[in-house]
Design a protein around this motif. Structure first.
Motif, short mmCIF file in Angstrom:
data_model
loop_
_atom_site.label_atom_id
_atom_site.label_comp_id
_atom_site.label_asym_id
_atom_site.label_seq_id
_atom_site.Cartn_x
_atom_site.Cartn_y
_atom_site.Cartn_z
N LEU A 77 -14.06 11.17 2.69
CA LEU A 77 -13.57 9.86 2.29
C LEU A 77 -13.27 9.79 0.80
O LEU A 77 -12.48 8.96 0.35
N GLY A 78 -13.88 10.66 0.03
CA GLY A 78 -13.65 10.67 -1.41
C GLY A 78 -14.48 9.62 -2.11
O GLY A 78 -15.39 9.00 -1.53
N ASP A 79 -14.15 9.40 -3.39
CA ASP A 79 -14.89 8.42 -4.19
C ASP A 79 -14.59 7.01 -3.72
O ASP A 79 -13.50 6.70 -3.25
N VAL A 80 -15.55 6.14 -3.90
CA VAL A 80 -15.39 4.73 -3.53
C VAL A 80 -14.45 4.05 -4.51
O VAL A 80 -14.60 4.18 -5.74
N ASN A 81 -13.40 3.34 -3.96
CA ASN A 81 -12.43 2.61 -4.81
C ASN A 81 -12.97 1.21 -5.06
O ASN A 81 -12.95 0.35 -4.19
N ILE A 82 -13.47 1.00 -6.29
CA ILE A 82 -14.07 -0.29 -6.62
C ILE A 82 -13.05 -1.42 -6.56
O ILE A 82 -13.36 -2.55 -6.22
N GLY A 83 -11.77 -1.11 -6.86
CA GLY A 83 -10.73 -2.15 -6.89
C GLY A 83 -10.04 -2.37 -5.56
O GLY A 83 -9.00 -3.03 -5.50
N ALA A 84 -10.59 -1.80 -4.49
CA ALA A 84 -9.94 -1.88 -3.18
C ALA A 84 -9.81 -3.33 -2.70
O ALA A 84 -8.82 -3.70 -2.08
N ILE A 85 -10.84 -4.14 -3.00
CA ILE A 85 -10.81 -5.52 -2.52
C ILE A 85 -9.66 -6.29 -3.16
O ILE A 85 -8.89 -6.99 -2.49
N GLU A 86 -9.53 -6.15 -4.50
CA GLU A 86 -8.45 -6.84 -5.20
C GLU A 86 -7.08 -6.29 -4.77
O GLU A 86 -6.11 -7.03 -4.62
N GLU A 87 -7.03 -4.97 -4.59
CA GLU A 87 -5.78 -4.35 -4.16
C GLU A 87 -5.38 -4.84 -2.77
O GLU A 87 -4.21 -5.12 -2.51
N TYR A 88 -6.37 -4.98 -1.88
CA TYR A 88 -6.09 -5.48 -0.54
C TYR A 88 -5.53 -6.91 -0.59
O TYR A 88 -4.61 -7.27 0.11
N LYS A 89 -6.17 -7.73 -1.51
CA LYS A 89 -5.70 -9.11 -1.66
C LYS A 89 -4.23 -9.15 -2.07
O LYS A 89 -3.43 -9.90 -1.52
N SER A 90 -3.89 -8.30 -3.06
CA SER A 90 -2.51 -8.27 -3.57
C SER A 90 -1.53 -7.80 -2.48
O SER A 90 -0.47 -8.40 -2.27
N VAL A 91 -1.92 -6.72 -1.79
CA VAL A 91 -1.04 -6.19 -0.75
C VAL A 91 -0.91 -7.18 0.41
O VAL A 91 0.17 -7.37 0.99
N SER A 92 -2.01 -7.87 0.73
CA SER A 92 -1.99 -8.85 1.81
C SER A 92 -1.05 -10.01 1.48
O SER A 92 -0.28 -10.47 2.34
N GLU A 93 -1.13 -10.48 0.22
CA GLU A 93 -0.23 -11.57 -0.20
C GLU A 93 1.23 -11.13 -0.13
O GLU A 93 2.11 -11.88 0.30
N ARG A 94 1.47 -9.89 -0.59
CA ARG A 94 2.84 -9.35 -0.55
C ARG A 94 3.33 -9.24 0.89
O ARG A 94 4.48 -9.57 1.20
N TYR A 95 2.46 -8.81 1.77
CA TYR A 95 2.82 -8.66 3.18
C TYR A 95 3.14 -10.02 3.79
O TYR A 95 4.13 -10.17 4.52
N GLU A 96 2.32 -11.01 3.50
CA GLU A 96 2.56 -12.35 4.04
C GLU A 96 3.88 -12.92 3.51
O GLU A 96 4.63 -13.57 4.24
N PHE A 97 4.16 -12.67 2.21
CA PHE A 97 5.42 -13.15 1.62
C PHE A 97 6.62 -12.49 2.31
O PHE A 97 7.58 -13.18 2.70
N LEU A 98 6.58 -11.16 2.46
CA LEU A 98 7.69 -10.45 3.09
C LEU A 98 7.83 -10.85 4.57
O LEU A 98 8.95 -10.96 5.07
N THR A 99 6.72 -11.06 5.24
CA THR A 99 6.76 -11.49 6.63
C THR A 99 7.43 -12.86 6.75
O THR A 99 8.25 -13.11 7.65
N SER A 100 7.08 -13.76 5.79
CA SER A 100 7.69 -15.09 5.78
C SER A 100 9.19 -15.00 5.50
O SER A 100 9.99 -15.69 6.15
N GLN A 101 9.57 -14.14 4.53
CA GLN A 101 10.99 -13.95 4.22
C GLN A 101 11.75 -13.39 5.42
O GLN A 101 12.87 -13.82 5.71
N ARG A 102 11.15 -12.44 6.09
CA ARG A 102 11.78 -11.85 7.28
C ARG A 102 11.99 -12.92 8.36
O ARG A 102 13.06 -12.98 9.00
N ALA A 103 10.98 -13.78 8.55
CA ALA A 103 11.10 -14.84 9.56
C ALA A 103 12.22 -15.81 9.18
O ALA A 103 13.00 -16.24 10.05
N ASP A 104 12.34 -16.13 7.87
CA ASP A 104 13.42 -17.01 7.41
C ASP A 104 14.78 -16.39 7.66
O ASP A 104 15.72 -17.07 8.09
N ILE A 105 14.90 -15.08 7.37
CA ILE A 105 16.18 -14.38 7.56
C ILE A 105 16.55 -14.34 9.04
O ILE A 105 17.71 -14.60 9.42
N LEU A 106 15.57 -14.05 9.89
CA LEU A 106 15.83 -14.02 11.33
C LEU A 106 16.24 -15.39 11.84
O LEU A 106 17.15 -15.52 12.67
#
Length: 237
Positions: free
Chosen positions: A19-48
């Protein structure tokens, strides 16, 4: 039992090492990626949704265009047949769609039978009488305030030219400006303009607000006919 436990312990440690070393910033990174995913998902729904809306609009427009085209085409067909017979003293003419299921991409066949001639496709005819009848049919269906015609009756004989000139008077709501060399047509003009060159390099415009050709002949008496370039028929509304 001890050896089995040691073996399992080693396997767990090996997997943990993978598994390697523990990524201390994983929680914040997940938050950022999750927000980006939700934004892109919303944009995709609008385009469709916009694509579906555009498809619906295009389908509605195509339906309306087909209906309007067919409605106006049917009117032109009826006018064409009637005007052709009236203009040229008989005969038969018709317009046909070669694919009525898809009128917007269909070819239009023009079939005409002038008096004394065989029924033929317009491609086999000179087209003078047919083209004029079709033009009048379109103008009858969708009148326009002003119309310029350039030598449209040049291919007609004198009898048909006279019928053509007389028929122009049926369009009281349209003003015509007609460039012509035909005297028969000029006789029916409300206003007549002639361009002459009495001296080399000098043009002169003569006009006559009269429908009496014999008066116009007096007005133009003595002018060299070779330098009479154009006469412009203008009808009054």
């Amino acid at each position: 039992v001890m050896s089995k436990a040691v073996k399992e312990n080693r396997e767990v440690k090996a997997r943990m090492n993978e598994l390697g070393d523990v990524n201390i910033g994983a929680i914040e990174e997940y938050k950022s990626v999750s927000e980006r995913y939700e934004f892109l998902t919303s944009q995709r729904a609008d385009i469709l949704e916009a694509m579906d809306s555009l498809r619906s609009i295009i389908e509605d427009m195509d339906k309306t265009i087909r209906e309007k085209f067919k409605e106006n085409f049917d009117q032109v067909v009826a006018q064409f047949e009637h005007i052709f017979r009236e203009l040229f003293g008989g005969g038969h003419a018709q317009l046909r769609l070669d694919n009525e299921d898809n009128p917007l991409e269909s070819n239009i066949d023009i079939i005409a039978q002038p008096p004394g001639k065989k029924l033929q496709n317009i491609n086999l005819l000179s087209g003078g009488e047919t083209a004029i009848a079709l033009m009048f049919a379109v103008l009858k269906t969708k009148p326009t305030p002003f119309c310029i015609l350039d030598e449209v009756e040049a291919a007609l004989d004198d009898a048909n030219i006279e019928r053509f000139a007389k028929y122009l008077q049926n369009f009281s709501e349209i003003q015509f400006a007609l460039v012509t060399h035909q005297k028969v047509t000029m006789e029916y003009a409300d206003v007549l303009y002639g361009v002459t060159m009495p001296e080399q390099g000098i043009s002169r415009i003569l006009s006559r607000n009269s429908r009496k050709w014999h008066e116009l002949q007096k007005h133009f008496h003595g002018l060299d006919k070779k330098i009479m370039l154009y006469s412009l028929y203008v009808s009054e509304t």
